[in-house]
Design a protein around this motif. Sequence first.
Motif, PDB file in Angstrom:
ATOM      1  N   TYR A 134       4.456  -6.173  15.267  1.00 41.22           N
ATOM      2  CA  TYR A 134       5.680  -6.660  14.634  1.00 41.22           C
ATOM      3  C   TYR A 134       6.633  -7.195  15.700  1.00 41.22           C
ATOM      4  CZ  TYR A 134       4.080  -3.902  10.582  1.00 41.22           C
ATOM      5  OH  TYR A 134       3.353  -3.385   9.539  1.00 41.22           O
ATOM      6  N   HIS A 135       6.930  -8.483  15.615  1.00 37.70           N
ATOM      7  CA  HIS A 135       7.788  -9.143  16.591  1.00 37.70           C
ATOM      8  C   HIS A 135       9.246  -9.181  16.112  1.00 37.70           C
ATOM      9  CE1 HIS A 135       4.439 -10.791  18.956  1.00 37.70           C
ATOM     10  NE2 HIS A 135       3.858 -11.161  17.834  1.00 37.70           N
ATOM     11  N   PHE A 136      10.133  -8.523  16.849  1.00 40.01           N
ATOM     12  CA  PHE A 136      11.565  -8.588  16.546  1.00 40.01           C
ATOM     13  C   PHE A 136      12.393  -9.061  17.741  1.00 40.01           C
ATOM     14  CE2 PHE A 136       9.995  -5.649  13.332  1.00 40.01           C
ATOM     15  CZ  PHE A 136      10.604  -6.158  12.188  1.00 40.01           C
ATOM     16  N   GLY A 137      11.767  -9.238  18.891  1.00 37.15           N
ATOM     17  CA  GLY A 137      12.496  -9.675  20.074  1.00 37.15           C
ATOM     18  C   GLY A 137      12.918 -11.134  19.968  1.00 37.15           C
ATOM     19  N   LEU A 154       7.488  -1.655  28.708  1.00 35.55           N
ATOM     20  CA  LEU A 154       8.522  -2.627  29.060  1.00 35.55           C
ATOM     21  C   LEU A 154       7.931  -4.003  29.327  1.00 35.55           C
ATOM     22  CD1 LEU A 154      10.675  -0.557  31.591  1.00 35.55           C
ATOM     23  CD2 LEU A 154      11.255  -1.098  29.236  1.00 35.55           C
ATOM     24  N   PHE A 155       8.606  -5.033  28.871  1.00 36.87           N
ATOM     25  CA  PHE A 155       8.316  -6.400  29.293  1.00 36.87           C
ATOM     26  C   PHE A 155       9.472  -7.308  28.899  1.00 36.87           C
ATOM     27  CE2 PHE A 155       6.135  -6.390  25.073  1.00 36.87           C
ATOM     28  CZ  PHE A 155       6.782  -7.462  24.469  1.00 36.87           C
ATOM     29  N   ASP A 156       9.472  -8.496  29.497  1.00 37.63           N
ATOM     30  CA  ASP A 156      10.503  -9.504  29.247  1.00 37.63           C
ATOM     31  C   ASP A 156       9.847 -10.670  28.523  1.00 37.63           C
ATOM     32  OD1 ASP A 156      12.417 -11.486  29.300  1.00 37.63           O
ATOM     33  OD2 ASP A 156      12.823 -11.341  31.448  1.00 37.63           O
ATOM     34  N   LEU A 157      10.258 -10.921  27.296  1.00 41.82           N
ATOM     35  CA  LEU A 157       9.665 -12.007  26.512  1.00 41.82           C
ATOM     36  C   LEU A 157       9.800 -13.366  27.200  1.00 41.82           C
ATOM     37  CD1 LEU A 157      10.570 -11.284  22.775  1.00 41.82           C
ATOM     38  CD2 LEU A 157       8.275 -11.608  23.715  1.00 41.82           C
ATOM     39  N   ASN A 182      11.928 -16.882  22.406  1.00 45.44           N
ATOM     40  CA  ASN A 182      11.676 -16.818  20.958  1.00 45.44           C
ATOM     41  C   ASN A 182      10.282 -17.269  20.564  1.00 45.44           C
ATOM     42  OD1 ASN A 182      14.292 -15.977  20.748  1.00 45.44           O
ATOM     43  ND2 ASN A 182      15.049 -17.811  19.723  1.00 45.44           N
ATOM     44  N   PHE A 183       9.763 -18.272  21.264  1.00 41.89           N
ATOM     45  CA  PHE A 183       8.471 -18.834  20.856  1.00 41.89           C
ATOM     46  C   PHE A 183       7.338 -18.455  21.815  1.00 41.89           C
ATOM     47  CE2 PHE A 183       5.264 -22.231  20.746  1.00 41.89           C
ATOM     48  CZ  PHE A 183       4.862 -22.116  19.421  1.00 41.89           C
ATOM     49  N   MET A 203      -0.671  -2.405   3.221  1.00 47.40           N
ATOM     50  CA  MET A 203      -0.503  -1.815   4.548  1.00 47.40           C
ATOM     51  C   MET A 203       0.105  -0.423   4.408  1.00 47.40           C
ATOM     52  SD  MET A 203      -0.817  -2.128   7.826  1.00 47.40           S
ATOM     53  CE  MET A 203      -0.162  -1.411   9.320  1.00 47.40           C
ATOM     54  N   ASP A 204      -0.644   0.574   4.898  1.00 49.58           N
ATOM     55  CA  ASP A 204      -0.156   1.945   4.896  1.00 49.58           C
ATOM     56  C   ASP A 204       0.192   2.309   6.334  1.00 49.58           C
ATOM     57  OD1 ASP A 204       0.378   4.600   4.620  1.00 49.58           O
ATOM     58  OD2 ASP A 204      -1.645   5.174   3.985  1.00 49.58           O
ATOM     59  N   PHE A 205       1.435   2.675   6.601  1.00 49.54           N
ATOM     60  CA  PHE A 205       1.873   2.956   7.959  1.00 49.54           C
ATOM     61  C   PHE A 205       1.309   4.268   8.514  1.00 49.54           C
ATOM     62  CE2 PHE A 205       5.934   0.591   6.575  1.00 49.54           C
ATOM     63  CZ  PHE A 205       5.415  -0.638   6.968  1.00 49.54           C
ATOM     64  N   PHE A 206       0.922   5.185   7.649  1.00 50.44           N
ATOM     65  CA  PHE A 206       0.515   6.525   8.080  1.00 50.44           C
ATOM     66  C   PHE A 206      -0.622   6.472   9.103  1.00 50.44           C
ATOM     67  CE2 PHE A 206      -2.244  10.274   7.593  1.00 50.44           C
ATOM     68  CZ  PHE A 206      -1.346  11.249   7.994  1.00 50.44           C
ATOM     69  N   ALA A 207      -0.389   7.104  10.256  1.00 50.77           N
ATOM     70  CA  ALA A 207      -1.395   7.253  11.317  1.00 50.77           C
ATOM     71  C   ALA A 207      -1.848   5.931  11.929  1.00 50.77           C
ATOM     72  CB  ALA A 207      -2.607   8.029  10.810  1.00 50.77           C
ATOM     73  N   LYS A 208      -1.151   4.847  11.623  1.00 44.44           N
ATOM     74  CA  LYS A 208      -1.509   3.552  12.202  1.00 44.44           C
ATOM     75  C   LYS A 208      -0.891   3.389  13.592  1.00 44.44           C
ATOM     76  CE  LYS A 208      -3.785   1.650   8.692  1.00 44.44           C
ATOM     77  NZ  LYS A 208      -3.663   2.676   7.666  1.00 44.44           N
ATOM     78  N   ASN A 209      -1.510   2.515  14.396  1.00 46.20           N
ATOM     79  CA  ASN A 209      -0.981   2.151  15.708  1.00 46.20           C
ATOM     80  C   ASN A 209      -0.206   0.842  15.548  1.00 46.20           C
ATOM     81  OD1 ASN A 209      -2.348   4.305  17.135  1.00 46.20           O
ATOM     82  ND2 ASN A 209      -4.229   3.130  16.832  1.00 46.20           N
ATOM     83  N   ILE A 210       1.111   0.922  15.682  1.00 42.44           N
ATOM     84  CA  ILE A 210       1.967  -0.230  15.404  1.00 42.44           C
ATOM     85  C   ILE A 210       2.811  -0.566  16.636  1.00 42.44           C
ATOM     86  CG2 ILE A 210       3.818  -1.127  13.935  1.00 42.44           C
ATOM     87  CD1 ILE A 210       2.827   0.726  11.717  1.00 42.44           C
ATOM     88  N   TRP A 211       2.709  -1.806  17.077  1.00 43.72           N
ATOM     89  CA  TRP A 211       3.450  -2.282  18.241  1.00 43.72           C
ATOM     90  C   TRP A 211       4.662  -3.074  17.765  1.00 43.72           C
ATOM     91  CZ3 TRP A 211       0.589  -4.837  22.990  1.00 43.72           C
ATOM     92  CH2 TRP A 211       1.477  -4.908  24.072  1.00 43.72           C
ATOM     93  N   ILE A 212       5.850  -2.661  18.192  1.00 46.72           N
ATOM     94  CA  ILE A 212       7.092  -3.307  17.776  1.00 46.72           C
ATOM     95  C   ILE A 212       7.838  -3.827  18.997  1.00 46.72           C
ATOM     96  CG2 ILE A 212       9.310  -3.002  16.596  1.00 46.72           C
ATOM     97  CD1 ILE A 212       8.054  -0.765  14.972  1.00 46.72           C
ATOM     98  N   THR A 213       8.113  -5.122  19.025  1.00 42.63           N
ATOM     99  CA  THR A 213       8.913  -5.698  20.110  1.00 42.63           C
ATOM    100  C   THR A 213      10.371  -5.797  19.667  1.00 42.63           C
ATOM    101  OG1 THR A 213       8.779  -8.063  19.530  1.00 42.63           O
ATOM    102  CG2 THR A 213       6.886  -7.098  20.682  1.00 42.63           C
ATOM    103  N   GLY A 214      11.267  -5.919  20.646  1.00 41.73           N
ATOM    104  CA  GLY A 214      12.693  -5.948  20.312  1.00 41.73           C
ATOM    105  C   GLY A 214      13.142  -4.639  19.701  1.00 41.73           C
ATOM    106  N   ALA A 215      12.511  -3.550  20.139  1.00 46.06           N
ATOM    107  CA  ALA A 215      12.716  -2.250  19.489  1.00 46.06           C
ATOM    108  C   ALA A 215      13.906  -1.471  20.028  1.00 46.06           C
ATOM    109  CB  ALA A 215      11.448  -1.395  19.630  1.00 46.06           C
ATOM    110  N   SER A 216      14.622  -2.018  21.003  1.00 47.97           N
ATOM    111  CA  SER A 216      15.728  -1.270  21.604  1.00 47.97           C
ATOM    112  C   SER A 216      17.020  -1.362  20.813  1.00 47.97           C
ATOM    113  CB  SER A 216      15.971  -1.756  23.040  1.00 47.97           C
ATOM    114  OG  SER A 216      16.355  -3.118  23.044  1.00 47.97           O
ATOM    115  N   SER A 217      17.110  -2.325  19.888  1.00 44.78           N
ATOM    116  CA  SER A 217      18.362  -2.499  19.146  1.00 44.78           C
ATOM    117  C   SER A 217      18.112  -3.306  17.870  1.00 44.78           C
ATOM    118  CB  SER A 217      19.411  -3.226  20.012  1.00 44.78           C
ATOM    119  OG  SER A 217      18.970  -4.529  20.339  1.00 44.78           O
ATOM    120  N   GLY A 218      19.158  -3.416  17.065  1.00 44.10           N
ATOM    121  CA  GLY A 218      19.126  -4.288  15.897  1.00 44.10           C
ATOM    122  C   GLY A 218      18.053  -3.958  14.879  1.00 44.10           C
TER     123      GLY A 218
END
Length: 264
Positions: free
Chosen positions: A87-90, A60-63, A113-114, A1-16
């Motif tokens: 990538y799920h971090f929430g 924005l959304f609420d898991l 969580n699930f 996996m090369d991150f360069f120029a990829k479209n990556i969705w990250i949840t729980g991205a506001s902290s931690g």
Amino acid sequence: MDFFAKNIWITGASSGIGKAVAIEISKAKTNLILSGRNESKLKEVAAQCKKNGSTAQVILFDLGDEKSVVSAAEAVLSKKIKIDALYHFGGISQRSFVNETPLDIDRKIFEVNFFGTVALTKAVLSRMAENGGGQIAVTSSIVGKFGFPYRSAYAASKHALHGFFESLRAENKKNNIRVSVIIPGRIKTDISLNAIDKNGQPHSKMDEGQEKGKSAETTAKIICRKLKKEQKEILVGGTELLMVYIRRFIPSLYYYMSSRVKPL
């Protein structure tokens, strides 16, 4: 996996860990979608990512609200964005005894969580497969490997993630969907502060082990390195990770140790 120029969705991205991973990945000049509930914090993270040369948009959304999750997915997919990675971090943790915890609290933890994580994954999966594949990473915990006192619903929700995403991986190899399960130990984040008690209120205390844990920034570097290698299980933490191997190879010692954990 090369991150360069990829479209990556990250949840729980506001902290931690989610925030730290977003900032780390942004150094690779990528296109980020950052999600969570806290708009102001997400915008701050987006600004940092843009300074590193990446693009970043906030969704924005609420898991814990399935309609919110599905609506967010529809908004993103309607833009015809090719999601290369999700990538799920929430998530939310727990600090309460089984016999004192009402079932609605167990359900709340599972919704976040699930079910919220699964809802977003299902919304994105078909499009990802149609586009030739992609990478999905979900954040479990070392207690996704074994039960632990005061975290019954949290541990159960993390066990469920393992079962679901390992099944997804097996079903979608032909679709070039690569799945990583991230398994953190004690990482110094606000997870224990935000954990909910038997009344659904914030625990508002930093666990001693958490306080001494690995920093989110160091953790993010390790996770990103292993995501690049598409490692199927990503264990990250300190000596507490030994419990995973003790549980597997010396179960009698695990049972003894887990029963001696001090009350809150």
